[in-house]
Motif scaffolding. Structure first.
Motif, mmCIF file in Angstrom:
data_model
loop_
_atom_site.group_PDB
_atom_site.id
_atom_site.type_symbol
_atom_site.label_atom_id
_atom_site.label_comp_id
_atom_site.label_asym_id
_atom_site.label_seq_id
_atom_site.Cartn_x
_atom_site.Cartn_y
_atom_site.Cartn_z
ATOM 1 N N ILE A 1 0.837 -1.203 0.000
ATOM 2 C CA ILE A 1 0.000 0.000 0.000
ATOM 3 C C ILE A 1 0.871 1.252 0.000
ATOM 4 O O ILE A 1 0.615 2.218 -0.731
ATOM 5 C CB ILE A 1 -0.938 -0.015 1.217
ATOM 6 N N ASP A 2 1.938 1.239 0.804
ATOM 7 C CA ASP A 2 2.856 2.386 0.826
ATOM 8 C C ASP A 2 3.532 2.563 -0.532
ATOM 9 O O ASP A 2 3.743 3.690 -0.998
ATOM 10 C CB ASP A 2 3.911 2.183 1.913
ATOM 11 N N GLU A 3 3.861 1.440 -1.160
ATOM 12 C CA GLU A 3 4.499 1.503 -2.481
ATOM 13 C C GLU A 3 3.549 2.110 -3.507
ATOM 14 O O GLU A 3 3.953 2.943 -4.336
ATOM 15 C CB GLU A 3 4.914 0.095 -2.900
ATOM 16 N N ILE A 4 2.288 1.711 -3.438
ATOM 17 C CA ILE A 4 1.296 2.260 -4.375
ATOM 18 C C ILE A 4 1.124 3.755 -4.145
ATOM 19 O O ILE A 4 1.067 4.540 -5.088
ATOM 20 C CB ILE A 4 -0.052 1.526 -4.206
ATOM 21 N N ALA A 5 1.067 4.149 -2.858
ATOM 22 C CA ALA A 5 0.898 5.562 -2.548
ATOM 23 C C ALA A 5 2.085 6.381 -3.032
ATOM 24 O O ALA A 5 1.933 7.480 -3.560
ATOM 25 C CB ALA A 5 0.703 5.747 -1.047
ATOM 26 N N ALA A 6 3.296 5.824 -2.872
ATOM 27 C CA ALA A 6 4.493 6.537 -3.319
ATOM 28 C C ALA A 6 4.565 6.598 -4.838
ATOM 29 O O ALA A 6 5.060 7.573 -5.415
ATOM 30 C CB ALA A 6 5.739 5.862 -2.759
ATOM 31 N N GLY A 7 4.017 5.558 -5.506
ATOM 32 C CA GLY A 7 4.067 5.530 -6.961
ATOM 33 C C GLY A 7 3.064 6.435 -7.627
ATOM 34 O O GLY A 7 3.141 6.680 -8.830
ATOM 35 N N GLY A 8 2.074 6.901 -6.879
ATOM 36 C CA GLY A 8 1.136 7.860 -7.446
ATOM 37 C C GLY A 8 -0.011 7.237 -8.192
ATOM 38 O O GLY A 8 -0.763 7.926 -8.869
ATOM 39 N N ALA A 9 -0.199 5.935 -8.154
ATOM 40 C CA ALA A 9 -1.331 5.317 -8.854
ATOM 41 C C ALA A 9 -1.755 4.084 -8.083
ATOM 42 O O ALA A 9 -0.976 3.453 -7.390
ATOM 43 C CB ALA A 9 -0.973 4.947 -10.281
ATOM 44 N N VAL A 10 -3.022 3.743 -8.202
ATOM 45 C CA VAL A 10 -3.559 2.568 -7.547
ATOM 46 C C VAL A 10 -4.336 1.746 -8.550
ATOM 47 O O VAL A 10 -4.983 2.290 -9.439
ATOM 48 C CB VAL A 10 -4.469 2.990 -6.356
ATOM 49 N N ARG A 11 -4.270 0.443 -8.383
ATOM 50 C CA ARG A 11 -4.979 -0.431 -9.313
ATOM 51 C C ARG A 11 -6.479 -0.253 -9.157
ATOM 52 O O ARG A 11 -7.009 -0.239 -8.070
ATOM 53 C CB ARG A 11 -4.624 -1.892 -9.025
ATOM 54 N N SER A 12 -7.148 -0.130 -10.245
ATOM 55 C CA SER A 12 -8.591 0.059 -10.197
ATOM 56 C C SER A 12 -9.339 -1.247 -10.320
ATOM 57 O O SER A 12 -10.537 -1.291 -10.174
ATOM 58 C CB SER A 12 -9.051 0.996 -11.319
ATOM 59 N N GLY A 13 -8.683 -2.334 -10.671
ATOM 60 C CA GLY A 13 -9.318 -3.631 -10.706
ATOM 61 C C GLY A 13 -10.033 -3.902 -12.007
ATOM 62 O O GLY A 13 -9.750 -3.318 -13.057
ATOM 63 N N ALA A 14 -11.010 -4.814 -11.926
ATOM 64 C CA ALA A 14 -11.689 -5.288 -13.128
ATOM 65 C C ALA A 14 -12.555 -4.229 -13.767
ATOM 66 O O ALA A 14 -12.905 -4.326 -14.943
ATOM 67 C CB ALA A 14 -12.555 -6.504 -12.784
ATOM 68 N N ALA A 15 -12.905 -3.184 -12.994
ATOM 69 C CA ALA A 15 -13.779 -2.166 -13.569
ATOM 70 C C ALA A 15 -13.132 -1.492 -14.766
ATOM 71 O O ALA A 15 -13.786 -1.209 -15.773
ATOM 72 C CB ALA A 15 -14.132 -1.129 -12.508
ATOM 73 N N ALA A 16 -11.817 -1.233 -14.670
ATOM 74 C CA ALA A 16 -11.139 -0.587 -15.791
ATOM 75 C C ALA A 16 -11.092 -1.504 -17.005
ATOM 76 O O ALA A 16 -11.245 -1.063 -18.144
ATOM 77 C CB ALA A 16 -9.714 -0.203 -15.376
ATOM 78 N N GLU A 17 -10.895 -2.797 -16.760
ATOM 79 C CA GLU A 17 -10.854 -3.735 -17.881
ATOM 80 C C GLU A 17 -12.200 -3.809 -18.581
ATOM 81 O O GLU A 17 -12.293 -3.888 -19.802
ATOM 82 C CB GLU A 17 -10.438 -5.123 -17.381
ATOM 83 N N ARG A 18 -13.287 -3.786 -17.761
ATOM 84 C CA ARG A 18 -14.604 -3.839 -18.384
ATOM 85 C C ARG A 18 -14.912 -2.583 -19.167
ATOM 86 O O ARG A 18 -15.751 -2.572 -20.060
ATOM 87 C CB ARG A 18 -15.663 -4.050 -17.296
ATOM 88 N N GLY A 19 -14.200 -1.479 -18.841
ATOM 89 C CA GLY A 19 -14.467 -0.230 -19.539
ATOM 90 C C GLY A 19 -13.773 -0.124 -20.881
ATOM 91 O O GLY A 19 -13.998 0.832 -21.622
ATOM 92 N N THR A 20 -12.935 -1.027 -21.239
ATOM 93 C CA THR A 20 -12.268 -0.967 -22.539
ATOM 94 C C THR A 20 -13.199 -1.452 -23.622
ATOM 95 O O THR A 20 -14.069 -2.273 -23.401
ATOM 96 C CB THR A 20 -10.999 -1.852 -22.525
#
Length: 613
Positions: A352-371
């Motif tokens: 979680i700290d790594e994601i916060a430091a990287g500036g982005a978080v995985r959005s999960g399957a919702a993003a895949e369904r939006g393609t």
């Protein structure tokens, strides 16, 4: 006039017994039981028959509601599994085993009545908790006993009522003596209705009392809440006691957010007084009725041997079943405490700290369904690395969005709560000694006595014998286990809870967090007086430099402004305290102590402000 005199004498006796109990080293209810039994032997004393409905409807709902309001929420959540097992599974198991025993030893007893008597004898009494608290046993054990005594009353009474109803149904079908198969749906419906109604009443209680500013009117509304939850639930076929418990839990957990300091402190003292009087009255009445029940059984059964023998066997079965269940429970909990979950939780926290430091978080399957299909076809023509980068970009959401921030914060809170829970399990493990205390502290009392007298007079053969068995088990349990529990704790040499250094360290850490919240509030533009006006910069600077020390009478700054600023900082600290309450990092006693200090400070400051006017 005679009734009034009796009530006055009873209240005085209850108060004196409670005051003397700590000096004698005996629990107050046990003293009242002995006093009642001694008074009942006097030839000039005539004890009137008391309708058990007065206890089931008039006494138990406020008693259970009072206990539910004071329930330690964090510890209760952590041990909800074991508490639910003790409150539901153990009650049902004990009732069935006892039912088989009664069928074997009492000729002609209806199977449903046998199980009903088992349900009467199954719930434990809250008096055990008061004894264990006084002995300084582990707070985790106390919480489990509190939760069990709070919930198992309702379970036993729902099962009792269901069995009695099944007797009426079964006897209408050609004298059938089998238990109707509809008791399981009835049991489930009774609990479901109670939970829903209790939660609604608890929520409405919070909202309504938050709007009532008059303290006397507010207290009056609070007194009727357990009955408001009880009555409609019973009319709908549910358990009114479960509804009272749920309403109490909802009220207790929402009080810090919705009620004023005056309301919280008033409720605490009022319900402690009500609990003391009602519980003491039941034990006093229990002792007073003992002589008549013994006399009736002597006349009907040529002595007490039959009833006492069955009661002794029932008590032995209760203890044996409880010992077997608790042994399994302790073994499972010890495995849970030894589980190697910390490394996994720490890895999740680091991720979680790594994601916060990287500036982005995985959005999960919702993003895949939006393609769309076109993007998928383009990806198929691209090199593998390119497709992977494109897929990763689709599944990432910038942390600049509020949704991503909320999701990341929620993940962090869940991991932090899980680690705090693991620390709790490892810091207070359950061993065989704690299991022995849980087993021996399972005394019977108020509910057993009240419920025994609800057995139907027409459909129950040997009713006097069954009531005597219930009384004998309750009295025997209280005397045997209640008086020997301190000796057992001494023999086991359990470490006493409430280590002062640990308590002070936890309270000091919590105070530091609240002080930091107050300092941060000084630089917030939202800091305002109660009338909405801003504070002067000089005042904020001076108070900030003093590290939010309480205002001094000799201060050169206007006293009223200092008091107003202090009230604003208390509100900021209380907001922070509410946030910490859901995190699990601090124990319920520490959080409640901090809240009580804030409430006392606020009431004192408001009183001084009133004097300024």
């Amino acid at each position: 006039m005679e009734v009034l005199i009796v009530v006055i004498i009873a209240i005085v006796v209850i108060a004196l017994a409670t005051a003397v109990a700590p000096k004698l080293g005996i629990a107050g209810p046990l003293i009242l039981l002995l006093i009642g039994g001694a008074v009942s032997l006097l030839p000039f004393v005539e004890v009137p028959e008391i309708n058990p409905e007065w206890i089931l409807v008039g006494v138990l709902p406020p008693l259970l509601y009072s206990a539910a309001v004071a329930l330690p929420a964090i510890e209760f959540r952590r041990d909800f599994g074991p508490i639910a097992g003790l409150s539901f599974l153990l009650v049902i198991l004990s009732s069935l085993v006892l039912g088989v025993f009664f069928i074997a030893v009492i000729p002609g007893i209806h199977p449903a009545i046998a199980v009903a008597l088992g349900a009467i004898l199954s719930p434990t009494d809250a008096v055990a908790t008061s004894i264990v608290k006084r002995l300084g046993v582990s707070r985790r054990v106390v919480t489990m006993l509190e939760g069990e005594s709070l919930l198992n009353d309702a379970t036993a009474l729902v099962l009792l009522r269901t069995m009695i109803a099944s007797v009426a149904v079964a006897t209408t079908v050609a004298g059938d003596t089998t238990v109707g198969v509809g008791f399981l749906p009835a049991f489930a419906w009774g609990v479901l209705v109670a939970v829903v109604v209790g939660a609604i009443i608890g929520f409405l209680n919070l909202r309504l009392r938050a709007l009532i500013k008059n303290s006397a009117a507010n207290t009056a509304v609070g007194f009727v809440v357990p009955f408001i939850a009880y009555i409609p639930t019973e009319e709908l076929g549910g358990s009114g006691l479960v509804a009272a418990v749920v309403a109490g839990i909802v009220t207790g957990q929402g009080a810090a957010r919705w009620f004023t300091p005056e309301q919280r402190r008033s409720d605490e003292h009022n319900w402690q007084t009500i609990e003391l009087v009602l519980e003491g009255a039941v034990f006093l009445v229990m002792g007073l009725e003992l002589s008549d029940i013994v006399t009736q059984n002597v006349q009907d059964h040529n002595g007490l041997g039959t009833g006492l023998g069955i009661a002794a066997g029932a008590l032995a079965i209760i203890i044996a079943v409880r010992a077997g269940y608790v042994s399994l429970l302790v073994w499972l909990q010890s495995r849970r405490a030894r589980g190697r979950q910390r490394s996994r939780l720490e890895a999740m926290s680091a991720r979680i700290d790594e994601i916060a430091a990287g500036g982005a978080v995985r959005s999960g399957a919702a993003a895949e369904r939006g393609t769309d299909a076109a993007a998928s076809r383009d990806d198929a023509a691209r090199p593998t690395a390119s497709r992977r980068r494109r897929r990763n970009r689709r599944n990432e959401v910038s942390l600049d969005t509020p949704r991503a921030q909320r999701r990341l914060s929620s993940m962090r809170e869940r991991v932090s709560r899980a680690m705090s829970d693991l620390d709790y399990y490892q810091a207070s493990p359950l061993g065989w000694k704690h299991g022995a205390i849980i087993v021996w502290a399972g005394m019977r009392g108020v509910v057993t006595l009240a419920a025994a007298q609800t057995l139907p007079r027409d459909d129950t053969s040997d009713r006097a014998l069954l009531v005597f068995i219930a009384f004998a088990v309750a009295v025997g349990s209280l005397m045997l286990q209640g008086f020997t529990l301190p000796w057992l704790v001494s023999v086991l040499r359990l470490e006493r809870s409430g280590d002062d250094s640990l308590d002070r360290a936890e309270q000091s850490a919590l105070d530091d967090e609240l002080r930091d919240a107050a300092v941060a509030a000084l630089s917030s533009p939202a800091l305002r007086r109660r009338d909405g006006t801003e504070f002067s910069d000089d005042l904020v600077e001076v108070v900030g430099s003093r590290m939010v020390d309480p205002p001094d009478e000799t201060d050169t700054l206007p006293t009223r402004d200092l008091l107003e600023l202090r009230l604003a900082m208390i509100e900021a600290m209380r907001t922070r305290l509410n946030q910490l309450s859901s995190g699990g990092g601090y124990s319920t006693p520490a959080l409640r102590h901090a809240l009580a200090e804030l409430d006392a400070d606020q009431l004192s400051l408001e009183l001084r402000l009133d004097d300024e006017d």
